[in-house]
Scaffold this active site. Structure first.
Site: not given
Ligand code: PEP
Length: 249
Positions: A11-13, A96, A98, A167, A173, A211, A232-233
């Site tokens: 997930n590049w956001k 998501h 966010e 999640e 994040g 994470s 994500g990251g």
């Molecule tokens: C996400 O936003 O779907 C996610 C899991 O982010 P991260 O891996 O950065 O915690």
């Protein structure tokens, strides 16, 4: 027990640029094959066409991070599931945390988006997860069940077609990952809820997100009800994303 192929989705956001995307995708393509894992990247809308062109000849899939619940019409700024399908999207992330938090998306809206996606042949990745305050108040089970229940009821006989992503909001994040045991406990609850709703529950994928990094992916993915990850990251660096994909088998 049914064997489920693992699925790892980046997930590049709201990250990326044309040069950065080209480098990232080249790094992922160069690292193939990924054994038994299915791999996909969910990119910002403007990059879908280029991503499609870059990945078309590979078995890496792509998708988007949101879609409209509406089919078409006067919804300025929205993107329909049919448009995503036209861009070759296999997946779309819906709900998501966010978007739930910053765009006030309700459980029902998320479920309607999932339904719109499925109706157009795009697999929704339906995200559920509790906040830290909800976890500390002992509400984790009630929250994730309520969120999943909206999708189950709205998708009805198609519920078995969605991908679910657990999640925990406090792990996104933050560098704070759920322990494999904490994640597995919630995944088992979600699996049980799916079993009560569809005969396909044992074939369905429940991804963990929050994470996930190269050094914790393997133990998370080894849990019986964790079928891969939403990343994500760590999906923005080819080496990290590739290492996570390799941990999924
Ligand atoms: C996400 O936003 O779907 C996610 C899991 O982010 P991260 O891996 O950065 O915690």
């Amino acid at each position: 027990m049914t064997m489920r192929n693992k699925l790892v989705v980046g997930n590049w956001k709201m990250n990326g640029s044309r040069p950065a995307n080209a480098e990232l995708l080249a790094g992922i393509l160069a690292a193939r094959p990924f054994a038994a894992a299915d791999v996909a990247v969910c990119v910002p809308f403007p990059y879908l066409a280029e991503t499609a062109a870059t990945l078309a000849a590979s078995n890496i899939r792509w998708g988007a991070q949101d879609c409209s619940a509406h089919e078409h019409g006067a919804y300025t700024g929205e993107v329909s599931a049919a448009m995503l399908f036209e861009c070759g999207c296999r997946y779309v992330i819906v709900g998501h945390s966010e978007r739930r938090a910053y765009h006030a998306e309700s459980d029902q809206l998320v479920a309607d988006k999932a339904k719109a996606a499925l109706a157009r042949g795009v697999t929704p990745i339906v995200c559920v997860g509790e906040t830290l305050a909800q976890r500390e108040a002992g509400e984790t089970e009630a929250v994730v069940k309520r969120q999943l229940s909206a999708a189950i009821h709205t998708l009805a006989h198609c519920a078995g077609e969605m991908v679910v992503a657990y999640e925990p909001v406090w792990a996104i994040g933050t560098g704070r990952t759920a322990t494999p045991e904490q994640a597995q406990a919630v995944h088992a609850l979600l699996r049980a809820q799916l079993r009560a709703a569809t005969a396909r529950a044992d074939e369905m994928k429940i991804l963990y997100g929050g994470s996930v990094k190269p050094d914790n992916a393997a133990t998370l993915f080894a849990q019986p009800d964790i079928d891969g990850g939403l990343i994500g990251g760590a999906s923005l660096k080819a080496a990290d994303f590739v290492a996570i994909c390799r941990a999924a088998h």
